[in-house]
Design a protein around this motif. Structure first.
Motif, PDB file in Angstrom:
ATOM      1  N   THR A  27      -8.914 -76.492  86.377  1.00 22.11           N
ATOM      2  CA  THR A  27      -8.544 -75.447  85.420  1.00 22.11           C
ATOM      3  C   THR A  27      -7.038 -75.207  85.410  1.00 22.11           C
ATOM      4  O   THR A  27      -6.417 -75.060  84.341  1.00 22.11           O
ATOM      5  CB  THR A  27      -9.272 -74.138  85.773  1.00 22.11           C
ATOM      6  N   GLY A  28      -6.413 -75.183  86.586  1.00 21.76           N
ATOM      7  CA  GLY A  28      -4.978 -74.965  86.648  1.00 21.76           C
ATOM      8  C   GLY A  28      -4.190 -76.065  85.947  1.00 21.76           C
ATOM      9  O   GLY A  28      -3.217 -75.795  85.227  1.00 21.76           O
ATOM     10  N   SER A  29      -4.616 -77.291  86.147  1.00 17.64           N
ATOM     11  CA  SER A  29      -3.933 -78.414  85.495  1.00 17.64           C
ATOM     12  C   SER A  29      -4.093 -78.353  83.980  1.00 17.64           C
ATOM     13  O   SER A  29      -3.145 -78.647  83.232  1.00 17.64           O
ATOM     14  CB  SER A  29      -4.478 -79.742  86.026  1.00 17.64           C
ATOM     15  N   GLU A  30      -5.263 -77.975  83.511  1.00 13.07           N
ATOM     16  CA  GLU A  30      -5.487 -77.878  82.068  1.00 13.07           C
ATOM     17  C   GLU A  30      -4.588 -76.803  81.447  1.00 13.07           C
ATOM     18  O   GLU A  30      -4.047 -76.993  80.353  1.00 13.07           O
ATOM     19  CB  GLU A  30      -6.954 -77.574  81.786  1.00 13.07           C
ATOM     20  N   ILE A  31      -4.416 -75.691  82.142  1.00 15.80           N
ATOM     21  CA  ILE A  31      -3.554 -74.616  81.614  1.00 15.80           C
ATOM     22  C   ILE A  31      -2.105 -75.111  81.503  1.00 15.80           C
ATOM     23  O   ILE A  31      -1.426 -74.885  80.491  1.00 15.80           O
ATOM     24  CB  ILE A  31      -3.650 -73.373  82.512  1.00 15.80           C
ATOM     25  N   VAL A  32      -1.631 -75.804  82.541  1.00 15.35           N
ATOM     26  CA  VAL A  32      -0.258 -76.313  82.515  1.00 15.35           C
ATOM     27  C   VAL A  32      -0.091 -77.345  81.408  1.00 15.35           C
ATOM     28  O   VAL A  32       0.917 -77.343  80.675  1.00 15.35           O
ATOM     29  CB  VAL A  32       0.114 -76.916  83.883  1.00 15.35           C
ATOM     30  N   MET A  33      -1.073 -78.232  81.241  1.00  8.42           N
ATOM     31  CA  MET A  33      -0.968 -79.262  80.198  1.00  8.42           C
ATOM     32  C   MET A  33      -0.992 -78.641  78.805  1.00  8.42           C
ATOM     33  O   MET A  33      -0.318 -79.124  77.884  1.00  8.42           O
ATOM     34  CB  MET A  33      -2.096 -80.283  80.356  1.00  8.42           C
ATOM     35  N   GLN A  34      -1.773 -77.584  78.636  1.00  2.64           N
ATOM     36  CA  GLN A  34      -1.822 -76.935  77.328  1.00  2.64           C
ATOM     37  C   GLN A  34      -0.519 -76.228  76.981  1.00  2.64           C
ATOM     38  O   GLN A  34      -0.137 -76.149  75.816  1.00  2.64           O
ATOM     39  CB  GLN A  34      -2.983 -75.949  77.289  1.00  2.64           C
ATOM     40  N   THR A  35       0.151 -75.722  77.987  1.00  4.18           N
ATOM     41  CA  THR A  35       1.386 -74.957  77.732  1.00  4.18           C
ATOM     42  C   THR A  35       2.642 -75.830  77.795  1.00  4.18           C
ATOM     43  O   THR A  35       3.620 -75.570  77.091  1.00  4.18           O
ATOM     44  CB  THR A  35       1.524 -73.811  78.742  1.00  4.18           C
ATOM     45  N   GLN A  95       1.447 -83.955  90.825  1.00  5.06           N
ATOM     46  CA  GLN A  95       0.169 -83.418  91.285  1.00  5.06           C
ATOM     47  C   GLN A  95      -0.833 -83.311  90.125  1.00  5.06           C
ATOM     48  O   GLN A  95      -2.022 -83.552  90.305  1.00  5.06           O
ATOM     49  CB  GLN A  95       0.379 -82.037  91.925  1.00  5.06           C
ATOM     50  N   ILE A  96      -0.345 -82.973  88.953  1.00  9.45           N
ATOM     51  CA  ILE A  96      -1.233 -82.885  87.786  1.00  9.45           C
ATOM     52  C   ILE A  96      -1.701 -84.280  87.379  1.00  9.45           C
ATOM     53  O   ILE A  96      -2.869 -84.488  87.043  1.00  9.45           O
ATOM     54  CB  ILE A  96      -0.522 -82.172  86.624  1.00  9.45           C
ATOM     55  N   VAL A  97      -0.784 -85.250  87.427  1.00  8.01           N
ATOM     56  CA  VAL A  97      -1.167 -86.633  87.124  1.00  8.01           C
ATOM     57  C   VAL A  97      -2.229 -87.111  88.109  1.00  8.01           C
ATOM     58  O   VAL A  97      -3.236 -87.722  87.716  1.00  8.01           O
ATOM     59  CB  VAL A  97       0.076 -87.556  87.181  1.00  8.01           C
ATOM     60  N   LEU A  98      -2.030 -86.830  89.391  1.00  3.28           N
ATOM     61  CA  LEU A  98      -3.002 -87.220  90.413  1.00  3.28           C
ATOM     62  C   LEU A  98      -4.340 -86.528  90.182  1.00  3.28           C
ATOM     63  O   LEU A  98      -5.413 -87.144  90.334  1.00  3.28           O
ATOM     64  CB  LEU A  98      -2.464 -86.878  91.801  1.00  3.28           C
ATOM     65  N   ASP A  99      -4.310 -85.260  89.808  1.00  7.53           N
ATOM     66  CA  ASP A  99      -5.537 -84.511  89.543  1.00  7.53           C
ATOM     67  C   ASP A  99      -6.315 -85.129  88.379  1.00  7.53           C
ATOM     68  O   ASP A  99      -7.537 -85.287  88.457  1.00  7.53           O
ATOM     69  CB  ASP A  99      -5.189 -83.063  89.236  1.00  7.53           C
ATOM     70  N   VAL A 100      -5.619 -85.505  87.314  1.00 10.68           N
ATOM     71  CA  VAL A 100      -6.273 -86.125  86.161  1.00 10.68           C
ATOM     72  C   VAL A 100      -6.887 -87.468  86.550  1.00 10.68           C
ATOM     73  O   VAL A 100      -8.032 -87.781  86.166  1.00 10.68           O
ATOM     74  CB  VAL A 100      -5.262 -86.295  85.010  1.00 10.68           C
ATOM     75  N   LEU A 101      -6.167 -88.275  87.313  1.00 10.33           N
ATOM     76  CA  LEU A 101      -6.681 -89.580  87.717  1.00 10.33           C
ATOM     77  C   LEU A 101      -7.888 -89.438  88.648  1.00 10.33           C
ATOM     78  O   LEU A 101      -8.834 -90.223  88.568  1.00 10.33           O
ATOM     79  CB  LEU A 101      -5.573 -90.389  88.398  1.00 10.33           C
ATOM     80  N   GLU A 102      -7.842 -88.453  89.542  1.00 10.15           N
ATOM     81  CA  GLU A 102      -8.988 -88.237  90.440  1.00 10.15           C
ATOM     82  C   GLU A 102     -10.247 -87.877  89.656  1.00 10.15           C
ATOM     83  O   GLU A 102     -11.348 -88.329  89.998  1.00 10.15           O
ATOM     84  CB  GLU A 102      -8.653 -87.134  91.443  1.00 10.15           C
ATOM     85  N   HIS A 103     -10.097 -87.061  88.630  1.00  7.92           N
ATOM     86  CA  HIS A 103     -11.252 -86.703  87.811  1.00  7.92           C
ATOM     87  C   HIS A 103     -11.763 -87.892  86.996  1.00  7.92           C
ATOM     88  O   HIS A 103     -12.943 -87.914  86.596  1.00  7.92           O
ATOM     89  CB  HIS A 103     -10.894 -85.550  86.861  1.00  7.92           C
TER      90      HIS A 103
END
Length: 372
Positions: A204-212, A231-239
């Motif tokens: 959820t935190g990564s999605e908020i940052v990407m949207q803004t 960290q956001i890139v890593l989070d997206v790849l992990e998902h």
């Protein structure tokens, strides 16, 4: 007795009337280029009737159970309200009139408005289509990374233990239902080991940052990179790992078997045997002589596998709550919103048709024999 000019050959017969010598040099290249251009034009023109047939089939099937308003809202509105909604949408007109109007709407890029949530279907396609294309791209990368190298290994170790193991693994790969593979992967790597996320495209935190702060493309990897936060890139790849592996294994098994079969077939051709008789090593034979001719059937099948990936994306997205076209398609099916379903199916059909055209172009460039 005939006289000849000094130095001229006397045993060459004149060309037969109406025949010409085989063109060579630039002329031959121009003829080859013209054949390729003619082939590409024919393939491009074939897209039109293909899409037309697909659109017609979807339209007829969607109308086979009645009008979409009754299917979606029947039982929740009175008969008078239903009749008013049906009249406003034009579903009480002759089917041929509806069909002609629908074709006109598609040509204008208008796929209608969803019944359940009153959204333009085009907006739904843009919003969720990027997620499905991103998942299909990940799965295709997994399929290439697993299927093609293992297929070459199986061909090089033909009828040996590694070949037998890889062939059985390939069968298990494309025979296992994608939703079952997804659940097993979740149980092992998410629930059991806790290494990877269970579901979703990002936290959820990564999605908020990407949207803004992101680029707003809808493709999370691009949006994550645009934020500049590793960290956001890593989070997206992990998902993305588990959904990509679950869907990619389906195609990896097909690629493995296909690469093995075609490379083995190429290794037994005359020119490869001739190179082998001259002492060329098996590794060089595989790399230099057998690999490129074996690519053509593989490239051709890729177009068909894209269709399988998009079909498998429906189950994969539902299993991992990956909110793309497949996930949303299930929601609209449950709501019996046939207008939305019709638009999504037409879009997927168009994507498959265009993908097959691109694959035909690549195959024609790899193999000059593919011409009309």
């Amino acid at each position: 007795m005939t006289s000849t000019t000094a130095g001229a050959p006397t045993d060459v017969a004149p060309p037969e009337p109406g025949t010409a010598a085989e063109p060579s040099g630039p002329r031959r290249r121009r003829r080859a280029g013209g054949g390729l251009a003619r082939y590409l034009v024919v393939r491009a023109l074939l897209i039109i009737p293909t899409i037309f047939i697909l659109v017609t089939t979807v339209f007829v099937l969607m109308r086979a159970t009645g009008d979409p308003i009754t299917a979606s809202l029947g039982g929740r509105l009175t008969q008078e309200q239903l009749a008013e909604r049906i009249h406003e949408a034009g579903y009480d007109r002759p089917i041929l009139v509806q069909y002609v109007e629908y074709l006109g709407q598609i040509l204008r890029g208008d796929f209608g408005t969803t019944i359940s949530d009153n959204r333009p279907v085009t907006e739904v396609l843009v919003h969720y289509g990027s997620a499905t294309l991103e998942l299909a791209a990940y799965a295709l990368i997994v399929a290439f990374a697993i299927g093609i190298p293992l297929g070459r290994i199986a061909a090089a170790r033909r009828d040996k233990a590694p070949d037998a193991v890889l062939r059985v693994s390939a069968i298990l790969g494309y025979a296992t239902p994608v939703f079952f593979a997804g659940m097993i992967l979740k149980l092992i790597f998410s629930v059991g080991l806790g290494w990877l996320p269970v579901a979703g495209r990002a936290s959820t935190g990564s999605e908020i940052v990407m949207q803004t702060q992101g680029a707003g493309t809808g493709i999370y990897l691009i949006d994550a990179i645009s934020t500049g936060d590793p960290q956001i890139v890593l989070d997206v790849l992990e998902h993305a790992i588990l959904p990509a592996v679950a869907l990619g294994l389906l195609t990896a098994g097909v690629f493995l078997r296909l690469v093995r079969t075609n490379v083995i077939g190429t290794l037994t051709t005359g020119y490869v045997e001739a190179a082998r008789s001259r002492g060329v090593s098996e590794r060089r034979l595989l790399r230099k002589h057998a690999w490129r001719p074996a690519l053509v059937p593989i490239i051709t099948v890729i177009g068909l596998q894209i269709a399988m990936l998009l079909a498998g994306a429906v189950l994969t997205e539902t299993t991992f709550e990956w909110k793309g076209l497949g996930f949303q398609l299930v929601q609209y099916l449950l709501a019996r919103d046939f207008v939305a379903v019709q638009g999504m199916v037409v879009l997927l059909a168009v994507i498959v048709a265009l993908t097959n055209f691109v694959v035909d172009v690549i195959a024609a460039m790899v193999d000059p024999r593919i011409r009309y």
